[in-house]
Design a protein around this motif. Sequence first.
Motif, PDB file in Angstrom:
ATOM      1  N   HIS A   1       0.858  -1.178   0.000  1.00  0.00           N
ATOM      2  CA  HIS A   1       0.000   0.000   0.000  1.00  0.00           C
ATOM      3  C   HIS A   1       0.899   1.234   0.000  1.00  0.00           C
ATOM      4  N   LEU A   2       0.716   2.089  -0.967  1.00  0.00           N
ATOM      5  CA  LEU A   2       1.571   3.266  -1.141  1.00  0.00           C
ATOM      6  C   LEU A   2       0.722   4.529  -1.126  1.00  0.00           C
ATOM      7  N   HIS A   3       1.214   5.552  -0.418  1.00  0.00           N
ATOM      8  CA  HIS A   3       0.536   6.856  -0.417  1.00  0.00           C
ATOM      9  C   HIS A   3       1.561   7.926  -0.777  1.00  0.00           C
ATOM     10  N   LEU A   4       1.258   8.717  -1.794  1.00  0.00           N
ATOM     11  CA  LEU A   4       2.126   9.813  -2.212  1.00  0.00           C
ATOM     12  C   LEU A   4       1.558  11.134  -1.707  1.00  0.00           C
ATOM     13  N   LEU A   5       2.353  11.871  -0.959  1.00  0.00           N
ATOM     14  CA  LEU A   5       1.993  13.206  -0.500  1.00  0.00           C
ATOM     15  C   LEU A   5       2.753  14.209  -1.347  1.00  0.00           C
ATOM     16  N   LEU A   6       2.016  15.122  -2.003  1.00  0.00           N
ATOM     17  CA  LEU A   6       2.613  16.020  -2.994  1.00  0.00           C
ATOM     18  C   LEU A   6       2.266  17.477  -2.667  1.00  0.00           C
ATOM     19  N   PRO A   7       3.080  18.137  -1.830  1.00  0.00           N
ATOM     20  CA  PRO A   7       2.841  19.559  -1.542  1.00  0.00           C
ATOM     21  C   PRO A   7       2.968  20.410  -2.804  1.00  0.00           C
ATOM     22  N   PHE A   8       2.089  21.398  -2.921  1.00  0.00           N
ATOM     23  CA  PHE A   8       2.103  22.379  -4.014  1.00  0.00           C
ATOM     24  C   PHE A   8       1.998  21.729  -5.404  1.00  0.00           C
ATOM     25  N   ALA A   9       1.328  20.581  -5.476  1.00  0.00           N
ATOM     26  CA  ALA A   9       1.144  19.897  -6.759  1.00  0.00           C
ATOM     27  C   ALA A   9      -0.126  20.325  -7.482  1.00  0.00           C
ATOM     28  N   LEU A  10      -0.977  21.100  -6.803  1.00  0.00           N
ATOM     29  CA  LEU A  10      -2.212  21.575  -7.432  1.00  0.00           C
ATOM     30  C   LEU A  10      -2.144  23.084  -7.614  1.00  0.00           C
ATOM     31  N   PRO A  11      -2.093  23.566  -8.836  1.00  0.00           N
ATOM     32  CA  PRO A  11      -2.211  25.017  -9.039  1.00  0.00           C
ATOM     33  C   PRO A  11      -3.644  25.451  -8.780  1.00  0.00           C
ATOM     34  N   SER A  12      -3.830  26.722  -8.605  1.00  0.00           N
ATOM     35  CA  SER A  12      -5.199  27.224  -8.499  1.00  0.00           C
ATOM     36  C   SER A  12      -5.858  27.131  -9.871  1.00  0.00           C
ATOM     37  N   ALA A  13      -7.176  27.238  -9.884  1.00  0.00           N
ATOM     38  CA  ALA A  13      -7.899  27.171 -11.154  1.00  0.00           C
ATOM     39  C   ALA A  13      -7.428  28.265 -12.107  1.00  0.00           C
ATOM     40  N   ALA A  14      -7.091  29.437 -11.563  1.00  0.00           N
ATOM     41  CA  ALA A  14      -6.650  30.552 -12.409  1.00  0.00           C
ATOM     42  C   ALA A  14      -5.260  30.304 -12.994  1.00  0.00           C
ATOM     43  N   GLU A  15      -4.398  29.606 -12.232  1.00  0.00           N
ATOM     44  CA  GLU A  15      -3.018  29.398 -12.670  1.00  0.00           C
ATOM     45  C   GLU A  15      -2.843  28.126 -13.494  1.00  0.00           C
ATOM     46  N   ALA A  16      -3.820  27.223 -13.450  1.00  0.00           N
ATOM     47  CA  ALA A  16      -3.672  25.916 -14.085  1.00  0.00           C
ATOM     48  C   ALA A  16      -3.362  25.978 -15.578  1.00  0.00           C
ATOM     49  N   PRO A  17      -4.028  26.837 -16.364  1.00  0.00           N
ATOM     50  CA  PRO A  17      -3.709  26.856 -17.801  1.00  0.00           C
ATOM     51  C   PRO A  17      -2.238  27.156 -18.086  1.00  0.00           C
ATOM     52  N   THR A  18      -1.635  28.024 -17.282  1.00  0.00           N
ATOM     53  CA  THR A  18      -0.217  28.341 -17.449  1.00  0.00           C
ATOM     54  C   THR A  18       0.669  27.216 -16.918  1.00  0.00           C
TER      55      THR A  18
END
Length: 379
Positions: A9-26
């Motif tokens: 069983h593996l769990h990956l913790l990824l800080p700052f891996a999600l941009p905001s909706a506004a920044e995602a396209p860039t």
Amino acid sequence: MRSTMPTPHLHLLLPFALPSAAEAPTALYRLAHPALDRLVARARLSEAVTGEDFQRTLPHERWLARRFGLVAPDASDAAPLAPYMLLADGGTPGEQVWACVQPVHVRIAHDHLVLIDPASLELSDAEARALLEVARPLVEELGVQLEAPQPSRWYLSSERFGALAGASPLRASGRNIEIWLPHEAHSGERSRAWMKLQNEVQMSWFEHPVNEAREARGLPAVNSLWFHAPGKMRALSQSLGQPFTHVLSLAPATRGLAIAAQAQTGAPPQSFEALATTTTPTAPTTSASPTTPATHTTLVELDPFSTPYVEQDWGRWNSAFAALERDWFAPALAALQNGQLRELGLTLCSDTGSVTLTLTRHDLRKFWRRRALASLFIE
């Protein structure tokens, strides 16, 4: 310990891996991530926490505090992690309240002060020790206990600081620091005791040879201290948390919680495939109550995103994302498909919230699940 896979069983913790909706396209411009898309599409949504703009802790810090049973699941902004950081750095927290203090650079902007990401200081251990040598007597003269088992991360203990709230450095980096400075948790007032200590240290570092040499090399001077993560070490609650048997991370807070939970600890490998040869030494026994998870799970914290996220360097962030797709998401998907992995967890964080997904080999067959990665972006 050496094994073909630390746990199934593996769990990956990824800080700052999600941009905001506004920044995602860039951030995701022309980035191919088919493996992550497949994982996200078929996974079960275990938890979604949106967070708030002015919370003083970071989403992955709060997630760790909840998962290890340090705080209750409904604790909104609690992550008293300093004593666990001290534990990971080789200190002995005991029963005192500790806060983590880091040497930092504060830049003067047009009409306010801005904290610079401490990682960008490139502060050497020798420089940190020289600055500590000057600061230590000033701190101790004020009746404050100082421990520094790691040169660039110091720990202070004083009754006068027990009720202070501080913000994580990366929460405040790149921003006007006014609202993020330490204040009394109950009254909201600035702490005179902290300001006195900070000013004493700042003056001792002004024109210090370390700073003169740094400025001559084009590096920012170390001109202030940053106070954060105050708290007292507590026994981790098995009824509140779901601890891990193996924890692979470079973050002192994560490693400290793992040690307190008597998990096996080590550095994160470079890739999923390298998990097969990962060596994780047994964590030392502590006074904290041990917890025994029902399922053996490996937590891997991967953090290539923090600095480019804070600096809004989306090209570098994009490159880090592509590397994770190649080295982790694609091989983890293959391991689920061939039965090497029984369960995969993903916790992806923005600067305010987090999303946790869980999936098994059986989930991959549920073709009717079609969640899009874009649905995870936090407004």
